[in-house]
Write a protein that holds these residues in place. Structure first.
Motif, mmCIF file in Angstrom:
data_model
loop_
_atom_site.group_PDB
_atom_site.id
_atom_site.type_symbol
_atom_site.label_atom_id
_atom_site.label_comp_id
_atom_site.label_asym_id
_atom_site.label_seq_id
_atom_site.Cartn_x
_atom_site.Cartn_y
_atom_site.Cartn_z
ATOM 1 N N TYR A 225 31.046 8.197 39.300
ATOM 2 C CA TYR A 225 29.786 8.557 38.637
ATOM 3 C C TYR A 225 29.299 7.488 37.657
ATOM 4 C CZ TYR A 225 29.327 13.366 40.355
ATOM 5 O OH TYR A 225 29.129 14.479 41.152
ATOM 6 N N THR A 226 29.997 6.362 37.563
ATOM 7 C CA THR A 226 29.640 5.373 36.548
ATOM 8 C C THR A 226 28.175 4.951 36.648
ATOM 9 O OG1 THR A 226 31.923 4.579 36.546
ATOM 10 C CG2 THR A 226 30.281 3.180 35.477
ATOM 11 N N SER A 227 27.726 4.691 37.850
ATOM 12 C CA SER A 227 26.344 4.193 38.020
ATOM 13 C C SER A 227 25.299 5.272 37.736
ATOM 14 C CB SER A 227 26.148 3.647 39.435
ATOM 15 O OG SER A 227 26.302 4.696 40.377
ATOM 16 N N LEU A 229 25.732 7.512 35.106
ATOM 17 C CA LEU A 229 25.909 8.000 33.728
ATOM 18 C C LEU A 229 24.626 7.900 32.905
ATOM 19 C CD1 LEU A 229 29.464 6.582 32.854
ATOM 20 C CD2 LEU A 229 28.856 8.983 33.212
ATOM 21 N N ASN A 230 23.730 6.977 33.287
ATOM 22 C CA ASN A 230 22.468 6.845 32.534
ATOM 23 C C ASN A 230 21.557 8.053 32.732
ATOM 24 O OD1 ASN A 230 21.631 6.403 35.124
ATOM 25 N ND2 ASN A 230 20.799 4.356 34.777
ATOM 26 N N GLN A 231 21.955 8.967 33.640
ATOM 27 C CA GLN A 231 21.166 10.203 33.842
ATOM 28 C C GLN A 231 21.540 11.296 32.829
ATOM 29 O OE1 GLN A 231 21.218 11.566 37.978
ATOM 30 N NE2 GLN A 231 21.508 9.467 38.675
ATOM 31 N N ILE A 232 22.614 11.077 32.069
ATOM 32 C CA ILE A 232 23.011 12.072 31.058
ATOM 33 C C ILE A 232 22.044 11.982 29.889
ATOM 34 C CG2 ILE A 232 24.794 12.701 29.375
ATOM 35 C CD1 ILE A 232 26.903 11.925 31.413
ATOM 36 N N THR A 233 21.403 13.110 29.579
ATOM 37 C CA THR A 233 20.392 13.119 28.516
ATOM 38 C C THR A 233 20.922 13.712 27.214
ATOM 39 O OG1 THR A 233 19.608 15.251 29.330
ATOM 40 C CG2 THR A 233 18.480 13.297 30.167
ATOM 41 N N THR A 236 26.147 12.534 23.399
ATOM 42 C CA THR A 236 27.507 12.574 23.950
ATOM 43 C C THR A 236 28.486 11.880 23.012
ATOM 44 O OG1 THR A 236 26.622 12.562 26.207
ATOM 45 C CG2 THR A 236 28.932 11.949 25.942
ATOM 46 N N LEU A 237 29.552 12.608 22.672
ATOM 47 C CA LEU A 237 30.635 12.042 21.880
ATOM 48 C C LEU A 237 31.791 11.730 22.819
ATOM 49 C CD1 LEU A 237 32.023 11.392 19.135
ATOM 50 C CD2 LEU A 237 32.746 13.796 19.060
ATOM 51 N N ILE A 238 32.238 10.486 22.799
ATOM 52 C CA ILE A 238 33.374 10.052 23.619
ATOM 53 C C ILE A 238 34.582 9.924 22.693
ATOM 54 C CG2 ILE A 238 34.285 8.167 25.048
ATOM 55 C CD1 ILE A 238 31.077 7.630 25.487
ATOM 56 N N CYS A 239 35.677 10.591 23.051
ATOM 57 C CA CYS A 239 36.899 10.534 22.250
ATOM 58 C C CYS A 239 38.019 9.977 23.115
ATOM 59 C CB CYS A 239 37.314 11.931 21.782
ATOM 60 S SG CYS A 239 36.124 12.733 20.697
ATOM 61 N N SER A 240 38.810 9.080 22.543
ATOM 62 C CA SER A 240 39.994 8.592 23.255
ATOM 63 C C SER A 240 40.989 8.054 22.242
ATOM 64 C CB SER A 240 39.617 7.517 24.274
ATOM 65 O OG SER A 240 39.133 6.357 23.614
ATOM 66 N N GLY A 241 42.210 7.801 22.698
ATOM 67 C CA GLY A 241 43.261 7.295 21.827
ATOM 68 C C GLY A 241 43.658 5.883 22.196
ATOM 69 N N LEU A 254 32.325 4.556 29.775
ATOM 70 C CA LEU A 254 31.458 5.711 29.494
ATOM 71 C C LEU A 254 30.439 5.336 28.418
ATOM 72 C CD1 LEU A 254 34.139 8.584 29.305
ATOM 73 C CD2 LEU A 254 32.745 7.944 31.279
ATOM 74 N N TYR A 255 30.948 4.771 27.340
ATOM 75 C CA TYR A 255 30.097 4.412 26.188
ATOM 76 C C TYR A 255 28.993 3.435 26.590
ATOM 77 C CZ TYR A 255 28.910 2.558 21.568
ATOM 78 O OH TYR A 255 28.241 2.160 20.442
ATOM 79 N N GLU A 256 29.349 2.498 27.444
ATOM 80 C CA GLU A 256 28.418 1.458 27.892
ATOM 81 C C GLU A 256 27.241 2.039 28.669
ATOM 82 O OE1 GLU A 256 27.528 -2.666 28.200
ATOM 83 O OE2 GLU A 256 29.022 -1.605 27.017
ATOM 84 N N HIS A 257 27.485 3.112 29.429
ATOM 85 C CA HIS A 257 26.477 3.608 30.375
ATOM 86 C C HIS A 257 25.769 4.892 29.941
ATOM 87 C CE1 HIS A 257 28.844 0.871 32.956
ATOM 88 N NE2 HIS A 257 27.693 0.652 33.521
ATOM 89 N N ILE A 258 26.337 5.617 28.946
ATOM 90 C CA ILE A 258 25.671 6.839 28.476
ATOM 91 C C ILE A 258 24.817 6.451 27.277
ATOM 92 C CG2 ILE A 258 25.961 9.188 27.605
ATOM 93 C CD1 ILE A 258 28.686 9.263 29.036
#
Length: 293
Positions: A225-227, A229-233, A236-241, A254-258
């Motif tokens: 779904y990477t290509s 992700l720009n459709q997410i309106t 969005t909070l991205i969490c990771s460790g 994710l961060y780059e494309h949302i």
């Protein structure tokens, strides 16, 4: 604070989906939680019950195939479509007109597909916790993480991947080491919800994902779904460790494309940031939810 816990079941596909609601209805949009796996159960999300202290309902459920919604002998069911249909059904069943949606690991994949393919209304924000939009990127990053293990463990994993013998004791030991280092571990001080025996959906995991984290061979192997992700309106909070199987490379994709996204990287945290960095995670999440109510 002790909050009222409401449990129930929703009819789904002729079976039953278990749900758990912490707190009372209020003017704040509930937080709906999508667990990992597939087949992992809601249990670990009980560490987030305290978020109900802010006057917001916290809602989790056991996706079909695991926990109190256990089912097996139905390999044909373990597809993205089944679990997306279940998510839409639970929103309707519980009258969740407005929600914040938090997906962890596989749950984040689900949230991504739901936001893009279904264009849902009433989702005030997304929280993608240690998830991904690309099974191929995930698999390659897991193989990079494996190189941090001992030579012995790496060899055992290579052998199992070559032979398909996932019962080999050396491989199982190596996979345990990988889990302890990058996913999670428990000890005598762990919250009860993490150590409680659970009915994991092994069939759902095997047919949905694969035999382990680094071999996507199931129905989600072509999840790319990477290509899109720009459709997410939604905000969005991205969490990771920093020590997460959702590596910074994966989170950055994710961060780059949302477009409307923020990324919080938790130090010294593995795949369950909400356990390893519990206090910080709750603070970050509470502030995010208030900001996007």
């Amino acid at each position: 604070m002790n909050h009222r816990i409401t449990e129930g079941y929703m009819p789904f596909l002729g079976y039953q989906t278990y749900y758990r609601i912490v707190g009372e209805p209020s003017d704040k949009a509930p937080l709906l939680l999508l667990h990992g796996g597939p087949g992992s159960t809601h249990n670990y999300f009980e560490v987030l019950d305290e978020l109900a202290d802010t006057g917001r309902q916290i809602i989790s459920y056991d996706q079909i195939g695991c926990g109190n919604s256990y089912l097996d002998g139905h390999p044909e069911l373990w597809t993205l479509q089944t679990w997306i249909d279940e998510l839409m059904a639970i929103r309707e069943h519980l009258h969740l007109r407005e929600v914040h949606l938090l997906g962890q690991s596989w749950g984040a994949m689900q949230a991504i597909a739901y936001a893009i393919d279904q264009k849902p209304v009433g989702v005030k924000s997304l929280i993608l916790s240690s998830g991904h939009a690309s099974s191929s990127l995930w698999a390659s990053e897991q193989h990079r993480l494996i190189t941090y293990l001992s030579e012995e463990d790496q060899a055992a994993i290579r052998r199992a991947e070559a032979t398909g013998n996932w019962d080999d004791p050396d491989y199982l030991r190596a996979n345990d080491h990988y889990f302890d280092r990058f996913v999670t571990s428990t000890d005598a001080l762990s919250p009860e919800c993490l150590t409680r025996p659970k009915r994991a959906g092994r069939e759902a995991y095997l047919y949905g994902w694969g035999p382990n984290e680094y071999q996507p061979l199931g129905s989600l192997k072509d999840f790319e779904y990477t290509s899109k992700l720009n459709q997410i309106t939604q905000p969005t909070l991205i969490c990771s460790g920093t020590q997460d199987i959702c590596t910074p490379v994966v989170a950055a994709s994710l961060y780059e494309h949302i477009l409307n996204s923020r990324w919080h990287l938790f130090r010294r945290s593995r795949h369950m940031c909400f356990v390893d960095a519990h206090r910080e995670y709750c603070q970050v999440l509470t502030a995010w939810l208030q900001e996007h109510d």
